[in-house]
Design a protein around this motif. Sequence first.
Motif, PDB file in Angstrom:
ATOM      1  N   VAL A 182       0.008   3.802  -0.941  1.00 42.68           N
ATOM      2  CA  VAL A 182       1.495   4.222  -0.763  1.00 42.68           C
ATOM      3  C   VAL A 182       2.071   2.772  -0.964  1.00 42.68           C
ATOM      4  CG1 VAL A 182       1.181   6.272   0.575  1.00 42.68           C
ATOM      5  CG2 VAL A 182       1.219   4.014   1.761  1.00 42.68           C
ATOM      6  N   ASN A 183       3.433   2.707  -1.387  1.00 40.70           N
ATOM      7  CA  ASN A 183       4.139   1.617  -1.655  1.00 40.70           C
ATOM      8  C   ASN A 183       5.294   1.936  -0.670  1.00 40.70           C
ATOM      9  OD1 ASN A 183       2.830   0.937  -4.258  1.00 40.70           O
ATOM     10  ND2 ASN A 183       3.548   2.900  -4.879  1.00 40.70           N
ATOM     11  N   LEU A 184       5.571   0.751  -0.184  1.00 43.33           N
ATOM     12  CA  LEU A 184       6.488   0.636   0.917  1.00 43.33           C
ATOM     13  C   LEU A 184       7.426  -0.775   0.308  1.00 43.33           C
ATOM     14  CD1 LEU A 184       4.387   0.807   3.859  1.00 43.33           C
ATOM     15  CD2 LEU A 184       5.957   2.589   3.229  1.00 43.33           C
ATOM     16  N   GLU A 185       8.477  -0.851   0.950  1.00 39.55           N
ATOM     17  CA  GLU A 185       9.347  -2.096   0.466  1.00 39.55           C
ATOM     18  C   GLU A 185       8.488  -3.324   0.741  1.00 39.55           C
ATOM     19  OE1 GLU A 185      13.527  -2.319   1.998  1.00 39.55           O
ATOM     20  OE2 GLU A 185      13.836  -0.233   1.668  1.00 39.55           O
ATOM     21  N   ALA A 186       7.867  -3.401   1.807  1.00 38.46           N
ATOM     22  CA  ALA A 186       7.086  -4.660   2.430  1.00 38.46           C
ATOM     23  C   ALA A 186       5.824  -4.767   1.479  1.00 38.46           C
ATOM     24  CB  ALA A 186       6.792  -4.555   3.907  1.00 38.46           C
ATOM     25  N   GLY A 187       5.602  -3.602   0.686  1.00 37.34           N
ATOM     26  CA  GLY A 187       4.422  -3.922  -0.106  1.00 37.34           C
ATOM     27  C   GLY A 187       3.383  -2.812  -0.041  1.00 37.34           C
ATOM     28  N   VAL A 188       2.504  -2.754  -0.749  1.00 42.66           N
ATOM     29  CA  VAL A 188       1.338  -1.640  -0.689  1.00 42.66           C
ATOM     30  C   VAL A 188       0.421  -1.539   0.376  1.00 42.66           C
ATOM     31  CG1 VAL A 188      -0.386  -0.694  -2.287  1.00 42.66           C
ATOM     32  CG2 VAL A 188       1.383  -1.787  -3.423  1.00 42.66           C
ATOM     33  N   VAL A 189       0.351  -0.317   0.997  1.00 46.31           N
ATOM     34  CA  VAL A 189      -0.806  -0.067   1.927  1.00 46.31           C
ATOM     35  C   VAL A 189      -1.767   0.838   1.381  1.00 46.31           C
ATOM     36  CG1 VAL A 189      -0.917   0.870   4.384  1.00 46.31           C
ATOM     37  CG2 VAL A 189       1.102  -0.503   3.737  1.00 46.31           C
ATOM     38  N   GLY A 190      -3.147   0.523   1.707  1.00 39.25           N
ATOM     39  CA  GLY A 190      -4.091   1.321   1.057  1.00 39.25           C
ATOM     40  C   GLY A 190      -5.002   1.669   2.195  1.00 39.25           C
ATOM     41  N   ARG A 191      -5.920   2.566   1.873  1.00 36.43           N
ATOM     42  CA  ARG A 191      -6.947   3.273   2.648  1.00 36.43           C
ATOM     43  C   ARG A 191      -8.108   3.175   1.562  1.00 36.43           C
ATOM     44  NH1 ARG A 191      -6.582   8.975   4.980  1.00 36.43           N
ATOM     45  NH2 ARG A 191      -6.522   9.539   2.592  1.00 36.43           N
ATOM     46  N   ALA A 192      -9.159   2.537   1.898  1.00 33.84           N
ATOM     47  CA  ALA A 192     -10.452   2.600   0.888  1.00 33.84           C
ATOM     48  C   ALA A 192     -11.279   3.393   1.665  1.00 33.84           C
ATOM     49  CB  ALA A 192     -10.743   1.122   0.772  1.00 33.84           C
ATOM     50  N   VAL A 193     -11.803   4.139   0.863  1.00 37.64           N
ATOM     51  CA  VAL A 193     -13.263   4.953   1.161  1.00 37.64           C
ATOM     52  C   VAL A 193     -14.431   4.188   0.374  1.00 37.64           C
ATOM     53  CG1 VAL A 193     -14.275   6.833   1.628  1.00 37.64           C
ATOM     54  CG2 VAL A 193     -11.824   7.007   1.790  1.00 37.64           C
ATOM     55  N   PHE A 194     -15.381   3.494   1.142  1.00 40.63           N
ATOM     56  CA  PHE A 194     -16.592   2.995   0.455  1.00 40.63           C
ATOM     57  C   PHE A 194     -17.611   3.904   1.018  1.00 40.63           C
ATOM     58  CE2 PHE A 194     -13.762  -0.607   1.748  1.00 40.63           C
ATOM     59  CZ  PHE A 194     -13.274  -1.325   0.324  1.00 40.63           C
ATOM     60  N   GLU A 195     -18.235   4.407   0.034  1.00 36.90           N
ATOM     61  CA  GLU A 195     -19.325   5.497   0.061  1.00 36.90           C
ATOM     62  C   GLU A 195     -20.407   4.670   0.329  1.00 36.90           C
ATOM     63  OE1 GLU A 195     -18.894   8.613   0.439  1.00 36.90           O
ATOM     64  OE2 GLU A 195     -16.922   8.741  -0.196  1.00 36.90           O
ATOM     65  N   PRO A 196     -21.515   5.161   1.017  1.00 36.63           N
ATOM     66  CA  PRO A 196     -22.838   4.542   1.211  1.00 36.63           C
ATOM     67  C   PRO A 196     -23.268   4.204  -0.070  1.00 36.63           C
ATOM     68  CG  PRO A 196     -22.729   6.590   2.657  1.00 36.63           C
ATOM     69  CD  PRO A 196     -21.459   6.581   1.910  1.00 36.63           C
ATOM     70  N   GLY A 197     -23.783   3.188  -0.098  1.00 32.00           N
ATOM     71  CA  GLY A 197     -24.423   2.389  -1.564  1.00 32.00           C
ATOM     72  C   GLY A 197     -23.519   1.730  -2.147  1.00 32.00           C
ATOM     73  N   TRP A 198     -22.098   1.758  -2.046  1.00 31.89           N
ATOM     74  CA  TRP A 198     -20.980   0.917  -2.660  1.00 31.89           C
ATOM     75  C   TRP A 198     -21.139  -0.676  -2.332  1.00 31.89           C
ATOM     76  CZ3 TRP A 198     -17.649  -2.685  -0.800  1.00 31.89           C
ATOM     77  CH2 TRP A 198     -16.664  -3.049  -1.447  1.00 31.89           C
ATOM     78  N   GLN A 199     -21.245  -1.419  -3.405  1.00 32.70           N
ATOM     79  CA  GLN A 199     -21.159  -2.789  -3.181  1.00 32.70           C
ATOM     80  C   GLN A 199     -19.994  -3.631  -4.235  1.00 32.70           C
ATOM     81  OE1 GLN A 199     -24.734  -4.749  -3.781  1.00 32.70           O
ATOM     82  NE2 GLN A 199     -23.954  -6.859  -3.511  1.00 32.70           N
ATOM     83  N   TRP A 200     -18.956  -4.190  -3.894  1.00 32.71           N
ATOM     84  CA  TRP A 200     -18.023  -4.746  -4.655  1.00 32.71           C
ATOM     85  C   TRP A 200     -18.553  -5.312  -6.063  1.00 32.71           C
ATOM     86  CZ3 TRP A 200     -16.782  -8.688  -7.491  1.00 32.71           C
ATOM     87  CH2 TRP A 200     -15.416  -8.772  -7.916  1.00 32.71           C
ATOM     88  N   SER A 201     -19.629  -6.010  -6.027  1.00 32.28           N
ATOM     89  CA  SER A 201     -20.187  -6.747  -7.261  1.00 32.28           C
ATOM     90  C   SER A 201     -20.821  -5.515  -8.198  1.00 32.28           C
ATOM     91  CB  SER A 201     -21.168  -7.558  -6.925  1.00 32.28           C
ATOM     92  OG  SER A 201     -22.261  -7.244  -6.066  1.00 32.28           O
ATOM     93  N   LYS A 202     -20.974  -4.261  -7.786  1.00 30.94           N
ATOM     94  CA  LYS A 202     -21.583  -3.384  -8.706  1.00 30.94           C
ATOM     95  C   LYS A 202     -20.433  -2.309  -8.825  1.00 30.94           C
ATOM     96  CE  LYS A 202     -26.051  -3.230  -6.698  1.00 30.94           C
ATOM     97  NZ  LYS A 202     -27.190  -2.519  -5.859  1.00 30.94           N
ATOM     98  N   HIS A 203     -19.478  -1.981  -8.162  1.00 27.62           N
ATOM     99  CA  HIS A 203     -18.525  -0.785  -8.520  1.00 27.62           C
ATOM    100  C   HIS A 203     -17.127  -1.019  -8.335  1.00 27.62           C
ATOM    101  CE1 HIS A 203     -22.227   0.645  -6.213  1.00 27.62           C
ATOM    102  NE2 HIS A 203     -22.161   1.574  -7.155  1.00 27.62           N
ATOM    103  N   VAL A 204     -16.619  -2.551  -8.450  1.00 27.31           N
ATOM    104  CA  VAL A 204     -15.526  -2.834  -8.510  1.00 27.31           C
ATOM    105  C   VAL A 204     -15.416  -4.130  -9.633  1.00 27.31           C
ATOM    106  CG1 VAL A 204     -13.139  -3.729  -7.677  1.00 27.31           C
ATOM    107  CG2 VAL A 204     -14.458  -1.964  -6.310  1.00 27.31           C
TER     108      VAL A 204
END
Length: 122
Positions: free
Chosen positions: A28-50
Motif C-alpha cells: 500500500v502506498n502512503l505519503e511517507a512511503g510504501v508499506v508492505g507485507r511479505a509472505v515467504f513460503e517454506p523453501g523460499w530463499q532470496w537468492s533463488k526466488h527474488v
Amino acid sequence: MAGMIRKSLDEPEETRPFEDGKGRVDLVNLEAGVVGRAVFEPGWQWSKHVKPIVQTDSCQAPHVGYVLSGRIKVVMDDGEENEFTAGDYLSIPAGHDAWVIGNEPCVVLDWQGYADYAKRHG
C-alpha cells in the motif's frame, strides 16, 4: 492537519509474486512511503526466488520491519548472520541473502525496504 487514512494489506494496491509461487509482497502506498507485507513460503530463499527478478548479487533493499509469524535467517554479504522470528523487530542493511527456516510461512511487515522489492525492471 491531515485526516485519517485507512488502507488494508488484505486489499493491496499492488502485489508482486516471487518466483516458483514461493510467496509475494503486498503493498500500500502512503505519503511517507510504501508499506508492505511479505509472505515467504517454506523453501523460499532470496537468492533463488527474488534474485532472478531483480538481477543483483544480493538483496540491495534495506529493511525495517516486524515479523508477524514464522522464522527467517539473514546472512549479510560480510558474513554477519541472524535469525528473526515472530515478535521480532528487524533492521537489515542492504547487501544480504535470506531464507525461511522451517515449515511455516514467514510473514514480515516492512515500512522501508519494499518500494522496489521484487520489482521487475524493463
